[in-house]
Design a protein around this motif. Sequence first.
Motif, PDB file in Angstrom:
ATOM      1  N   ASP A 172       2.489   7.426   7.615  1.00  8.70           N
ATOM      2  CA  ASP A 172       3.492   8.473   7.404  1.00  8.70           C
ATOM      3  C   ASP A 172       4.224   8.808   8.694  1.00  8.70           C
ATOM      4  O   ASP A 172       5.444   9.007   8.698  1.00  8.70           O
ATOM      5  N   GLU A 174      -9.515   6.163   6.206  1.00  5.30           N
ATOM      6  CA  GLU A 174      -8.445   5.980   5.224  1.00  5.30           C
ATOM      7  C   GLU A 174      -7.361   7.047   5.397  1.00  5.30           C
ATOM      8  O   GLU A 174      -6.165   6.741   5.367  1.00  5.30           O
ATOM      9  N   LYS A 175      -7.789   8.276   5.594  1.00  5.96           N
ATOM     10  CA  LYS A 175      -6.819   9.354   5.788  1.00  5.96           C
ATOM     11  C   LYS A 175      -6.019   9.150   7.068  1.00  5.96           C
ATOM     12  O   LYS A 175      -4.801   9.372   7.099  1.00  5.96           O
ATOM     13  N   ASP A 188      -5.344   6.318   8.482  1.00  6.51           N
ATOM     14  CA  ASP A 188      -4.404   5.220   8.228  1.00  6.51           C
ATOM     15  C   ASP A 188      -3.167   5.738   7.507  1.00  6.51           C
ATOM     16  O   ASP A 188      -2.041   5.351   7.834  1.00  6.51           O
ATOM     17  N   ARG A 189      -3.369   6.624   6.527  1.00  7.74           N
ATOM     18  CA  ARG A 189      -2.223   7.204   5.815  1.00  7.74           C
ATOM     19  C   ARG A 189      -1.374   8.064   6.742  1.00  7.74           C
ATOM     20  O   ARG A 189      -0.141   8.023   6.688  1.00  7.74           O
ATOM     21  N   VAL A 190      -2.021   8.838   7.591  1.00  2.00           N
ATOM     22  CA  VAL A 190      -1.291   9.684   8.534  1.00  2.00           C
ATOM     23  C   VAL A 190      -0.482   8.820   9.498  1.00  2.00           C
ATOM     24  O   VAL A 190       0.693   9.107   9.774  1.00  2.00           O
ATOM     25  N   ARG A 212     -13.770   7.635   4.628  1.00  2.00           N
ATOM     26  CA  ARG A 212     -12.694   8.485   4.085  1.00  2.00           C
ATOM     27  C   ARG A 212     -11.781   8.979   5.207  1.00  2.00           C
ATOM     28  O   ARG A 212     -10.563   9.029   5.054  1.00  2.00           O
ATOM     29  N   ILE A 213     -12.390   9.342   6.329  1.00  2.00           N
ATOM     30  CA  ILE A 213     -11.592   9.792   7.475  1.00  2.00           C
ATOM     31  C   ILE A 213     -10.700   8.657   7.963  1.00  2.00           C
ATOM     32  O   ILE A 213      -9.518   8.862   8.262  1.00  2.00           O
TER      33      ILE A 213
END
Length: 83
Positions: free
Chosen positions: A37, A29-30, A32-34, A26-27
């Motif tokens: 962005d 994935e987060k 990767d999103r950060v 989960r970390i």
Amino acid sequence: MAGEPDNLVLVMLRRMDETFTDRFNRIDEKMDRVIHDLHDVKVRLTSVEEGLAGVQRRIDRVEDRLDHVEKRLDLVGPAGFAE
């Protein structure tokens, strides 16, 4: 009985491993999103900077033209300021 505590320990260790693996996934994935962005923000900021540079060039050209008009109409004193 000696085998049971080992099995219990192994079961607990496996659960902990699954829990930590899920959390790390989960970390990841987060993160990767950060990162995605942040890349978008950099692209947009570059676009804004380019636009601002274009506006500055236009202002400089208008300023040059205004200086030319003032000189032509003899509105500029010796110090270069309008009288």
